[in-house]
Motif scaffolding. Structure first.
Motif, PDB file in Angstrom:
ATOM      1  N   SER B 286       0.839  -1.197   0.000  1.00 44.30           N
ATOM      2  CA  SER B 286       0.000   0.000   0.000  1.00 44.30           C
ATOM      3  C   SER B 286       0.876   1.250   0.000  1.00 44.30           C
ATOM      4  O   SER B 286       0.507   2.266  -0.588  1.00 44.30           O
ATOM      5  CB  SER B 286      -0.953  -0.012   1.187  1.00 44.30           C
ATOM      6  N   LEU B 287       2.041   1.157   0.632  1.00 41.91           N
ATOM      7  CA  LEU B 287       2.956   2.298   0.571  1.00 41.91           C
ATOM      8  C   LEU B 287       3.457   2.511  -0.855  1.00 41.91           C
ATOM      9  O   LEU B 287       3.651   3.642  -1.296  1.00 41.91           O
ATOM     10  CB  LEU B 287       4.140   2.088   1.514  1.00 41.91           C
ATOM     11  N   LEU B 288       3.648   1.394  -1.584  1.00 39.15           N
ATOM     12  CA  LEU B 288       4.028   1.504  -2.996  1.00 39.15           C
ATOM     13  C   LEU B 288       2.965   2.277  -3.766  1.00 39.15           C
ATOM     14  O   LEU B 288       3.281   3.127  -4.603  1.00 39.15           O
ATOM     15  CB  LEU B 288       4.164   0.119  -3.614  1.00 39.15           C
ATOM     16  N   ILE B 289       1.690   1.971  -3.449  1.00 35.81           N
ATOM     17  CA  ILE B 289       0.607   2.707  -4.099  1.00 35.81           C
ATOM     18  C   ILE B 289       0.720   4.186  -3.779  1.00 35.81           C
ATOM     19  O   ILE B 289       0.584   5.044  -4.648  1.00 35.81           O
ATOM     20  CB  ILE B 289      -0.763   2.167  -3.639  1.00 35.81           C
ATOM     21  N   PHE B 290       1.020   4.460  -2.510  1.00 33.09           N
ATOM     22  CA  PHE B 290       1.148   5.858  -2.088  1.00 33.09           C
ATOM     23  C   PHE B 290       2.255   6.565  -2.876  1.00 33.09           C
ATOM     24  O   PHE B 290       2.076   7.672  -3.389  1.00 33.09           O
ATOM     25  CB  PHE B 290       1.434   5.899  -0.588  1.00 33.09           C
ATOM     26  N   PHE B 291       3.401   5.896  -3.013  1.00 37.29           N
ATOM     27  CA  PHE B 291       4.505   6.507  -3.760  1.00 37.29           C
ATOM     28  C   PHE B 291       4.124   6.672  -5.229  1.00 37.29           C
ATOM     29  O   PHE B 291       4.486   7.671  -5.859  1.00 37.29           O
ATOM     30  CB  PHE B 291       5.773   5.677  -3.635  1.00 37.29           C
ATOM     31  N   GLY B 292       3.383   5.671  -5.752  1.00 40.69           N
ATOM     32  CA  GLY B 292       2.925   5.774  -7.127  1.00 40.69           C
ATOM     33  C   GLY B 292       2.047   6.997  -7.321  1.00 40.69           C
ATOM     34  O   GLY B 292       2.176   7.720  -8.315  1.00 40.69           O
ATOM     35  N   VAL B 293       1.179   7.241  -6.348  1.00 40.92           N
ATOM     36  CA  VAL B 293       0.299   8.410  -6.432  1.00 40.92           C
ATOM     37  C   VAL B 293       1.131   9.686  -6.414  1.00 40.92           C
ATOM     38  O   VAL B 293       0.897  10.622  -7.188  1.00 40.92           O
ATOM     39  CB  VAL B 293      -0.719   8.387  -5.274  1.00 40.92           C
ATOM     40  N   LEU B 294       2.138   9.699  -5.541  1.00 38.64           N
ATOM     41  CA  LEU B 294       3.010  10.877  -5.486  1.00 38.64           C
ATOM     42  C   LEU B 294       3.678  11.098  -6.833  1.00 38.64           C
ATOM     43  O   LEU B 294       3.795  12.223  -7.329  1.00 38.64           O
ATOM     44  CB  LEU B 294       4.082  10.692  -4.408  1.00 38.64           C
TER      45      LEU B 294
END
Lengths: 454, 301
Positions: B286-294
């Protein structure tokens, strides 16, 4: 956080009603001080907010992580106070960042959530302490490993403890959810609003708040399950009885307030409007009409409706169940134990075993003292195991420095030899030194001046 | 209202498809896809046996558990149509109301005083605690991406444009499938078909439930599966017109059920001690998703 160590020792020592006041009022004085300071000072609010947020997240997680390990009911509740102060702190930290970032919505949500949680925590924590007090008066122990099955003896206390536990876990339809929801809204507001708030701090606090919620659930299923459910682990003489109505009525009154905030949060949010306005007024150009933004109060009204709806729905399902099962046979039998039908009260899952897998995960963070004698050999004798969780921060920051200081001071113990003549001598030496030292220093300076002039 | 009806409809055959997939893969014909539903109906008609250790908690817990799942479903939208309840931050409510149901199922397991059920309760409490951050961070990332904070608004505002957004969709689907498997106590975490009490999680918690209560719990599991399927489906259908969205919704549910069945046929359950580590890797996803969003928003500097 590192200044928390007195609390878990103070709570079990105090009578339960005093513990209720301690956690409800006494420890909130610190929060009041922080709020007052934020009003007084004029500074870089964003940095101040981060400091508060950081300390709050650490306190919250650390408090609840330690609470899970406790086997003394009131120590457990005391560590939960630390956790709840952490949640309040997250709210205040967010609010402060909101002031600094000129975001009135974030500031209002943060401060409203934090302040509402102050009220909420004082309600459900008092109720938990009062229930713990009832349990203590019935069993004369606070060690939860010795209890069990109390729900049959003390149904009122058990129900009140359960509802307060649900509230403290922040579950709907109770009041804890309202304030936590406000703080969550603040966090997502900080996340979504493209305000100049670094996102990593927000995502870290979000992570912290979620983790606190999950850990609180683990902790209170343990506390309620082990204390009140199952079969008794020990025979108490005299048998535990329900507390008198004199004790129960104030507890039910507290419960009414808890439910009131859970079902009609809008009323209480409006009451918070004036104090929150004091904070949002610090934002230049903020709307002065109403501190609580329109959509925030609408949001909170939604929660109230959902809470009421959920209670109605659960009631309906239960009603249908009663109707459907009313005429069917319902026999009573023993609990399934793979065919074993003897007395299984000593075989029940204990508090220690309930949290064992958690303890294994969290062990590196704490100083847990273990003693055990394993069952081994061809003719095994009885084995046992004891775990004594201890606060690692307390050990490293309080106990060790104190021990070092004691050790150092111990070197001067020879001075206190009980001989009056020596004490008179110390006095004379002291007086002589007091008179001589300034004289000597003056002479030194005179000498230095003289040397300089050469 | 539409979402409630559709999720309810999907729940009727979901578990049936999972079971059918498993039997087809293992070379059997298997029961019809409505067999789990028939089991539930049969249980509704039966009487019950209660343990003498239990108290009123044990009586009310299944009803509250069921009500919590239904309440959570009311929040979930389908396509363009909102859920019955929809407000900013409703996914917080969604997660917390499910947690309430879990709280009751855990204490009702402890109410029996059985060491097996205590074991299951302890594991359930720990694993759901570990899985929660993944859900919140995933939803938080999409809230950041879309600027909205309710299920309906997030899904309708979600546009798949660049490659990164497709990667995000895939990751989010993976995280949600895994959360659904954990919440429903299915394969990589828990084996619903195991016969040893010591290795169960969810199954062992309901050992002493019977009759109507057991029926409620089993049906709640079906509903929960369909609910997570609906959330996953929303990633793909939220921008489509209703005529296309409805068939696609059931298609996604069907595929989700088949994937769950295949996963259960070919994966082995983890060792209990390793479950915690596995669940925590979801948070890093989910943190990967967060970084992807960034990355997508150009905030990554």
């Amino acid at each position: 956080m590192p200044f928390h160590t007195w609390l878990p020792h103070a709570h079990p020592a105090a009578p339960s009603h005093v513990s209720g006041i301690m956690s409800g009022v006494l420890i909130k004085i610190g929060i009041y001080g922080i709020l007052r300071m934020i009003l007084l000072i004029k500074t870089d609010y964003v940095t101040a907010g981060y400091i508060i947020l950081f300390a709050a997240v650490i306190s919250g997680i650390y408090g609840v992580m330690l609470a899970i390990l406790q086997h003394n009911l009131k120590t457990l509740l005391a560590y939960h106070s630390i956790e709840n102060i952490g949640i309040i702190g997250i709210g205040i930290g967010l609010g402060t960042i909101g002031i600094g970032a000129h975001n009135p919505m974030l500031a209002a949500l943060g401060f409203a959530g934090g302040m509402l949680h102050v009220l909420n925590h004082s309600l459900f924590k008092s109720l938990l302490f009062f229930s713990a007090g009832n349990v203590y008066q019935a069993t004369h122990t606070l060690n939860i490993e010795k209890m069990g099955g109390l729900i049959k003896k003390m149904p009122h206390t058990a129900s009140l403890f359960l509802l307060a536990a649900l509230a403290i876990c922040g579950l709907p339809p109770f009041n804890g959810f309202v304030s936590e929801f406000l703080i969550y809204s603040g966090l997502y507001q900080g996340l979504g609003n493209q305000s100049p708030v670094p996102l990593f701090a927000i995502i870290a606090s979000l992570f912290g708040l979620v983790l606190i919620g999950g850990l609180a659930l683990l902790c209170f299923t343990k506390a309620f399950g082990i204390v009140f459910l199952g079969t008794p682990r020990r025979v108490f003489v005299p048998a535990p009885v329900e507390a008198s109505w004199g004790k129960l009525v104030p507890m039910y009154a507290t419960l009414a307030l808890i439910m009131g905030i859970g079902l009609f949060p809008g009323v209480f949010l409006q009451a918070l409007s004036a104090p929150v306005a004091a904070f949002t007024a610090k934002i230049p150009g903020a709307p002065q009409v109403s501190a609580i933004p329109e959509n925030a109060s609408r949001l909170v009204a939604n929660i109230g409706w959902c809470a009421a709806g959920f209670i109605a729905l659960a009631g309906l399902v239960f009603f249908i169940r009663q109707k459907a099962t009313g005429r069917k046979p319902a026999s009573v039998s023993g609990t399934w134990g793979c065919g074993y039908v003897g007395d299984a009260s000593r075989m029940q899952y204990s508090a220690g075993s309930f949290i064992r897998s958690y303890r294994k995960l969290a062990e590196p963070l704490f100083s847990i003292h273990k003693k055990k004698r394993p069952v081994e050999g061809i003719f095994p004798v009885d084995g046992w195991q004891e775990t004594h969780p201890y606060d690692a921060l307390e050990e490293w920051l309080i106990d060790r420095p104190l021990r070092k200081l004691k050790h150092f001071m111990g070197k001067f113990q020879f001075l206190q030899n009980g001989n009056p003549q020596f004490y008179v001598l110390y006095g004379i030496v002291f007086i002589t030194l007091v008179i001589l030292v300034p004289l000597v220093v003056d002479n030194m300076y005179a000498l230095l001046d003289f040397l300089n002039q050469l | 209202m539409l979402s409630l009806a559709m999720i309810f409809l999907a729940s009727l055959f979901f578990t049936g498809i999972v079971i059918r997939t498993k039997s087809l893969v293992s070379g059997r014909k298997g029961p019809g896809i409505f067999q789990p539903l028939k089991d539930v109906v049969r249980l509704f008609k039966k009487g019950a046996v209660f343990s003498q250790t239990t108290s009123f908690i044990f009586q009310v817990a299944p009803s509250i558990y069921f009500a919590s799942v239904v309440m959570a479903i009311l929040v979930v939208p389908v396509g363009q149509s909102k859920g019955l309840i929809s407000f900013d931050g409703d996914f917080v409510f969604f997660a917390y109301i499910l947690a309430l149901g879990k709280f009751f199922s855990i204490i009702s397991a402890l109410d029996t005083g059985s060491s097996f059920e205590g074991m299951g309760a302890s594991r359930e409490a720990l694993f759901s605690m570990l899985a929660e951050p993944a859900f919140f961070i995933t939803m938080g990332s999409f809230a950041l991406l879309t600027g909205h904070t309710s299920f309906h608004a997030i899904f309708t505002a979600l546009h798949f444009g660049s490659y990164v957004s497709y990667a995000l969709g895939t990751l989010a689907t993976f995280v949600l499938i895994m959360i659904a498997m954990i919440e429903n106590s299915r394969m990589p975490i828990d084996d619903p078909k195991t016969h040893l009490e010591l290795t169960m999680i969810h199954e062992v918690m309901i050992l002493d439930n019977s009759g109507f209560d057991l029926g409620l719990i089993l049906y709640a599991t079906n509903l929960k599966f369909a609910m997570y399927g609906a959330i996953i489906a929303n990633f793909f259908i939220s921008n489509l017109p209703l005529a296309l969205a409805v068939p696609l919704f059931f298609a996604v549910q069907f595929f989700f059920a088949v994937i769950a069945g295949l996963l259960e046929s070919f994966a082995a359950r983890f060792r209990m001690a390793h479950n915690a580590e596995f669940i925590y890797t979801l948070t890093s996803f989910s943190l990967l998703i967060f970084f992807g969003v960034l990355l997508l928003m150009g905030k990554f500097i």
